[in-house]
Design a protein around this motif. Structure first.
Motif, PDB file in Angstrom:
ATOM      1  N   ALA A  47      26.947  48.887  49.382  1.00 38.58           N
ATOM      2  CA  ALA A  47      27.735  47.625  49.644  1.00 38.58           C
ATOM      3  C   ALA A  47      27.366  47.429  51.197  1.00 38.58           C
ATOM      4  O   ALA A  47      27.386  48.170  52.090  1.00 38.58           O
ATOM      5  CB  ALA A  47      29.213  48.098  49.663  1.00 38.58           C
ATOM      6  N   HIS A  48      27.324  46.020  51.477  1.00 39.60           N
ATOM      7  CA  HIS A  48      27.186  45.187  52.818  1.00 39.60           C
ATOM      8  C   HIS A  48      28.362  44.556  53.104  1.00 39.60           C
ATOM      9  O   HIS A  48      28.591  43.593  52.444  1.00 39.60           O
ATOM     10  CB  HIS A  48      26.008  44.679  52.937  1.00 39.60           C
ATOM     11  N   ASP A  82      37.389  45.533  50.178  1.00 41.14           N
ATOM     12  CA  ASP A  82      37.992  44.257  49.606  1.00 41.14           C
ATOM     13  C   ASP A  82      36.939  42.782  49.417  1.00 41.14           C
ATOM     14  O   ASP A  82      36.151  42.976  50.496  1.00 41.14           O
ATOM     15  CB  ASP A  82      38.915  43.861  50.904  1.00 41.14           C
ATOM     16  N   PRO A  83      37.129  42.144  48.400  1.00 43.72           N
ATOM     17  CA  PRO A  83      36.073  41.117  48.148  1.00 43.72           C
ATOM     18  C   PRO A  83      36.076  40.139  49.342  1.00 43.72           C
ATOM     19  O   PRO A  83      34.754  39.491  49.552  1.00 43.72           O
ATOM     20  CB  PRO A  83      36.674  40.273  47.015  1.00 43.72           C
ATOM     21  N   ASN A  84      37.013  40.207  50.093  1.00 39.51           N
ATOM     22  CA  ASN A  84      36.902  39.083  51.266  1.00 39.51           C
ATOM     23  C   ASN A  84      35.983  39.583  52.371  1.00 39.51           C
ATOM     24  O   ASN A  84      35.255  38.725  53.203  1.00 39.51           O
ATOM     25  CB  ASN A  84      38.407  38.848  51.865  1.00 39.51           C
ATOM     26  N   LYS A 103      33.756  44.002  40.352  1.00 36.94           N
ATOM     27  CA  LYS A 103      34.441  44.979  39.856  1.00 36.94           C
ATOM     28  C   LYS A 103      35.705  44.660  38.631  1.00 36.94           C
ATOM     29  O   LYS A 103      36.210  43.709  39.187  1.00 36.94           O
ATOM     30  CB  LYS A 103      35.316  45.472  41.180  1.00 36.94           C
ATOM     31  N   LEU A 104      35.315  45.162  37.543  1.00 27.86           N
ATOM     32  CA  LEU A 104      36.069  44.798  36.610  1.00 27.86           C
ATOM     33  C   LEU A 104      37.263  45.875  36.370  1.00 27.86           C
ATOM     34  O   LEU A 104      37.072  47.122  36.091  1.00 27.86           O
ATOM     35  CB  LEU A 104      35.403  44.877  34.978  1.00 27.86           C
ATOM     36  N   ASP A 105      38.618  45.426  36.573  1.00 27.29           N
ATOM     37  CA  ASP A 105      39.575  46.433  36.365  1.00 27.29           C
ATOM     38  C   ASP A 105      40.575  46.078  35.166  1.00 27.29           C
ATOM     39  O   ASP A 105      40.394  45.013  34.552  1.00 27.29           O
ATOM     40  CB  ASP A 105      40.735  46.297  37.551  1.00 27.29           C
ATOM     41  N   PHE A 128      57.862  49.457  23.276  1.00 23.27           N
ATOM     42  CA  PHE A 128      57.913  48.793  24.008  1.00 23.27           C
ATOM     43  C   PHE A 128      56.356  47.738  24.027  1.00 23.27           C
ATOM     44  O   PHE A 128      55.447  48.304  23.602  1.00 23.27           O
ATOM     45  CB  PHE A 128      58.282  48.637  25.291  1.00 23.27           C
ATOM     46  N   ASP A 129      56.296  46.471  24.170  1.00 22.11           N
ATOM     47  CA  ASP A 129      54.948  45.719  24.161  1.00 22.11           C
ATOM     48  C   ASP A 129      54.259  46.428  25.446  1.00 22.11           C
ATOM     49  O   ASP A 129      54.641  46.586  26.506  1.00 22.11           O
ATOM     50  CB  ASP A 129      55.203  44.087  24.638  1.00 22.11           C
ATOM     51  N   ILE A 130      52.752  46.401  25.018  1.00 24.30           N
ATOM     52  CA  ILE A 130      51.942  46.826  26.123  1.00 24.30           C
ATOM     53  C   ILE A 130      50.621  45.835  26.389  1.00 24.30           C
ATOM     54  O   ILE A 130      50.348  45.441  25.479  1.00 24.30           O
ATOM     55  CB  ILE A 130      51.204  48.122  25.672  1.00 24.30           C
ATOM     56  N   ALA A 131      50.795  45.150  27.268  1.00 29.92           N
ATOM     57  CA  ALA A 131      49.829  44.178  27.681  1.00 29.92           C
ATOM     58  C   ALA A 131      48.542  44.880  28.334  1.00 29.92           C
ATOM     59  O   ALA A 131      48.550  45.764  29.263  1.00 29.92           O
ATOM     60  CB  ALA A 131      50.477  43.261  28.811  1.00 29.92           C
ATOM     61  N   ILE A 132      47.478  44.784  27.822  1.00 29.17           N
ATOM     62  CA  ILE A 132      46.402  45.320  28.157  1.00 29.17           C
ATOM     63  C   ILE A 132      45.210  44.076  28.627  1.00 29.17           C
ATOM     64  O   ILE A 132      45.018  43.008  28.192  1.00 29.17           O
ATOM     65  CB  ILE A 132      45.133  45.956  27.020  1.00 29.17           C
ATOM     66  N   GLN A 133      44.853  44.135  30.031  1.00 28.03           N
ATOM     67  CA  GLN A 133      44.203  43.062  30.692  1.00 28.03           C
ATOM     68  C   GLN A 133      43.029  43.335  31.281  1.00 28.03           C
ATOM     69  O   GLN A 133      42.984  44.414  32.083  1.00 28.03           O
ATOM     70  CB  GLN A 133      45.171  42.162  31.717  1.00 28.03           C
ATOM     71  N   GLY A 134      42.076  42.476  31.268  1.00 23.05           N
ATOM     72  CA  GLY A 134      40.846  42.870  31.939  1.00 23.05           C
ATOM     73  C   GLY A 134      40.984  41.785  33.322  1.00 23.05           C
ATOM     74  O   GLY A 134      41.094  40.568  33.040  1.00 23.05           O
ATOM     75  N   ALA A 135      40.699  42.246  34.473  1.00 25.07           N
ATOM     76  CA  ALA A 135      40.751  41.305  35.823  1.00 25.07           C
ATOM     77  C   ALA A 135      39.639  41.562  36.485  1.00 25.07           C
ATOM     78  O   ALA A 135      39.299  42.715  36.822  1.00 25.07           O
ATOM     79  CB  ALA A 135      42.162  41.825  36.297  1.00 25.07           C
ATOM     80  N   ILE A 136      39.276  40.421  37.215  1.00 28.46           N
ATOM     81  CA  ILE A 136      38.262  40.413  38.398  1.00 28.46           C
ATOM     82  C   ILE A 136      39.162  40.101  39.607  1.00 28.46           C
ATOM     83  O   ILE A 136      39.316  39.090  39.465  1.00 28.46           O
ATOM     84  CB  ILE A 136      37.087  39.825  38.090  1.00 28.46           C
ATOM     85  N   GLY A 137      39.542  40.881  40.518  1.00 24.11           N
ATOM     86  CA  GLY A 137      40.269  40.657  41.435  1.00 24.11           C
ATOM     87  C   GLY A 137      41.550  40.156  41.027  1.00 24.11           C
ATOM     88  O   GLY A 137      42.184  40.929  40.208  1.00 24.11           O
ATOM     89  N   ALA A 138      42.019  38.961  41.459  1.00 26.13           N
ATOM     90  CA  ALA A 138      43.296  38.439  41.163  1.00 26.13           C
ATOM     91  C   ALA A 138      43.324  37.800  39.788  1.00 26.13           C
ATOM     92  O   ALA A 138      44.194  37.418  38.950  1.00 26.13           O
ATOM     93  CB  ALA A 138      44.108  37.707  41.871  1.00 26.13           C
ATOM     94  N   LYS A 139      42.118  37.558  39.258  1.00 31.63           N
ATOM     95  CA  LYS A 139      41.888  36.560  37.811  1.00 31.63           C
ATOM     96  C   LYS A 139      41.908  37.262  36.577  1.00 31.63           C
ATOM     97  O   LYS A 139      41.013  38.173  36.420  1.00 31.63           O
ATOM     98  CB  LYS A 139      40.479  35.735  38.199  1.00 31.63           C
TER      99      LYS A 139
END
Length: 595
Positions: free
Chosen positions: A373-374, A391-393, A482-484, A524-535
């Motif tokens: 990483a640079h 951090d992406p910024n 980075k995919l979270d 309870f409901d479980i939400a599974i989400q794929g996120a890149i940063g805040a998106k």
């Protein structure tokens, strides 16, 4: 010394190295009829089950020809690209190599790369055509390929069959005639190279050595040149089918030495042993440090087993010097180790050996490769783990490792293999016809793309006929993100991956769908989400297990039903705040087999 011959057997996977080694042991009567079995030298259950050699194995044979007795030290090596470090170490202990080529398959990728290793060390190469008893053998064409590759005469190529034993006496004669005797000075100070070691619960660490100069006797005081530690030589001897103690080992011998060392970190492969009283002045040029290609976290299922896992890994590292590890911790999995492997098969074998040899049950996280990483401030650092990503910024760009891959295949599969390589972001640099129906394709591609399932796909597309070999060529800038994976808004660090921007959307979607199948339903409901940063780029929901609370309301006013449903809804909401989601072990493994 003039009657010692040290040689190894090198070849591509499945070209019959271990079978031919069996015949050599049989002809020299090193192994009695009672001890004879297929793959004599492969002493690990795993090796027998899979039919592959994982460790290189050394054994000494006696051979008599023209009234002279010769001592032949044979090292049988693995053929798989993931274990090429074993091959390079074996080659360092030898003066000659038998290059085995399957007469039905011809020269393949690993044949060439192992051959180059042997030529770099200046070994005498004896080409052997194996499996000539098979009806589909094509010895004349394959001989042409060997002549092209080695530039030797056709008469120098020996023909043999590991299965029937045909041509084996000629191989032994060729070893005596062509392989040079070891060079070295018996009178010089002791200088011995450690090329392997293994752990024994009763004797401590047993070290396998090749003596370059001087001699070693039982009871000598020896020291390790690099660490400066001194030990008493408890026992020295040679490697037969069992270990055979001797009074003395001298120049050119390959044998073992027991120094009563109990801590596994003290012995390093490539170390030089010398005499305490009369030390040699410089270390032997060992082999280069191993460069791991694939990194994964290994965690004990029960966090109390952490120290046991550390001890098991250290003992395993003695026997497999290409394993590297360092401690790390994860929010989801607790304490464990970040391990470096030479490839996915290597990782699978290590996991299996931990289970069988040490009874350690472990979880392995998603494997990845190391990136550089640079940052915008000009800082540069290595990332072995997606959680190391800055951090992406503040991030400027990321470089990923690239490899040069050589694929040798039949010409009918070229089109589909090109499509496969292009789907893995590969760029072709060369295409060369070795014969009328055999092609060598050279590609440059990212290492991260091939660590998952590239090899399996290559084999299935080519019906098992393509062979594959690769080496690293450096780093290139790439658009990686980075995919979270979030469960109810909480990130699971063990499931996050670094992935190329173009593939992130589809990979995230597939991952969420797979996790939906694997995560058990809760209250309870479980939400599974794929996120890149805040998106958020993908989402699936595991529905709650619900009780039908309105079952007792038959007829009557709607408000009665609504009151009961509202009460249930509040209870679910409260439960969601205190409940936590367990991710099953299967989920970590399923991510590897996503397709």
């Amino acid at each position: 010394m003039k009657n010692i011959r040290n040689f190894c057997i090198i070849a591509h996977i499945d070209h019959g190295k271990s079978t031919l080694a069996d015949r050599l042991l049989q002809v020299t009567e090193t192994v009695s009829e009672r001890q004879q079995q297929a793959q004599v030298l492969d002493d690990m259950d795993l090796e027998r089950e899979r039919g592959i050699t994982i460790k290189s194995h050394a054994i000494q044979m006696d051979y008599n020809t023209n009234g002279e007795d010769y001592v032949l030290n044979l090292i049988d090596t693995p053929g798989h690209v993931d274990f090429s470090y074993e091959v390079s170490r074996s080659i360092a202990a030898c003066e000659g190599a038998l290059l085995i080529v399957d007469s039905t398959q011809g020269i393949q990728a690993q044949t060439i790369s192992n051959l180059y290793l042997a030529i770099e060390q200046d070994l005498e190469i004896i080409p052997v055509l194996n499996k000539i008893d098979l009806p589909n053998a094509n010895p004349e064409d394959v001989k042409d390929q060997i002549v092209d590759l080695l530039g030797c005469d056709r008469d120098e190529i020996l023909s043999a069959s590991g299965k029937t034993g045909e041509g084996v006496p000629e191989i032994l004669e060729a070893i005596v005639d062509r392989v040079p005797a070891p060079s070295g000075d018996k009178k010089a100070p002791l200088q011995a190279l450690i090329f392997d070691s293994t752990y024994n619960a009763f004797r401590g660490i047993i070290t396998y050595i090749r003596i370059m100069n001087g001699e070693i006797r039982k009871g000598d005081m020896v020291k390790f040149l690099n660490t400066d530690k001194e030990y008493y030589a408890d026992e020295v001897g040679v490697l037969r089918l069992e270990r055979e103690p001797r009074k003395i080992l001298s120049t050119g011998d390959v044998g073992y030495i027991i120094l009563g060392i109990k801590t596994s970190t003290e012995v390093k492969v490539g170390e030089t042993i010398t005499n305490k009283e009369n030390p040699c002045d410089k270390a032997i040029e060992g082999f280069e440090e191993v460069k791991p290609m694939v990194f994964a976290g290994v965690y004990p299922i029960d966090s109390e087993d952490y120290e046991d896992l550390r001890a098991s890994m250290e003992k395993l590292k003695l026997n497999d010097a290409s394993l590297t590890f360092e401690p790390e911790s994860s929010l989801a999995l607790g304490f464990g180790f970040r391990c470096g492997f030479l490839g996915l098969l290597h990782m699978e074998i290590i996991q299996e050996r931990l289970d069988r040899e040490f009874g350690m049950n472990v979880i392995t996280t998603v494997p990845n490769v190391s990136y550089i990483a640079h940052t915008k401030k000009g800082d540069v650092f290595e990332m072995h783990n997606p959680s190391d990503m800055p951090d992406p910024n503040s991030l400027d760009f990321i470089e990923e490792p690239f490899i040069r891959a050589q694929i040798i295949t039949k010409s009918e599969f070229v089109g589909s293999l090109m499509t496969l390589c292009m789907s893995k972001r590969g760029m072709m640099t060369n295409q060369q016809y070795l014969t009328s129906d055999r092609v060598e394709l050279t590609y440059e591609m990212p290492l991260g793309e091939i660590v998952f399932d590239f090899y399996d796909k290559l084999k299935s597309i080519s019906k098992g006929y393509a062979s594959f070999d690769y080496f690293q060529i450096g780093f290139k800038a790439a658009k990686l993100v980075k995919l979270d994976i979030l469960l109810n808004g909480e990130g699971v660090d063990a499931l996050s991956t670094l992935i190329h921007f173009d593939n992130a959307q589809s990979f995230g979607r597939r991952m969420c769908e797979k996790l939906k199948e694997l995560i058990p339903r809760q209250q309870f409901d479980i939400a599974i989400q794929g996120a890149i940063g805040a998106k958020i780029i993908s989402r699936e929901t595991v529905k709650a297990v619900r009780k039908d609370v309105t079952a007792k309301c038959y007829g009557g006013d709607i408000t009665r039903k609504r009151k009961l449903l509202e009460k249930q809804k509040k209870g679910k909401k409260k439960m969601k705040q205190v409940g936590n989601v367990e991710v099953p072990q299967k989920a970590f493994l399923a991510v590897l087999k996503l397709d």
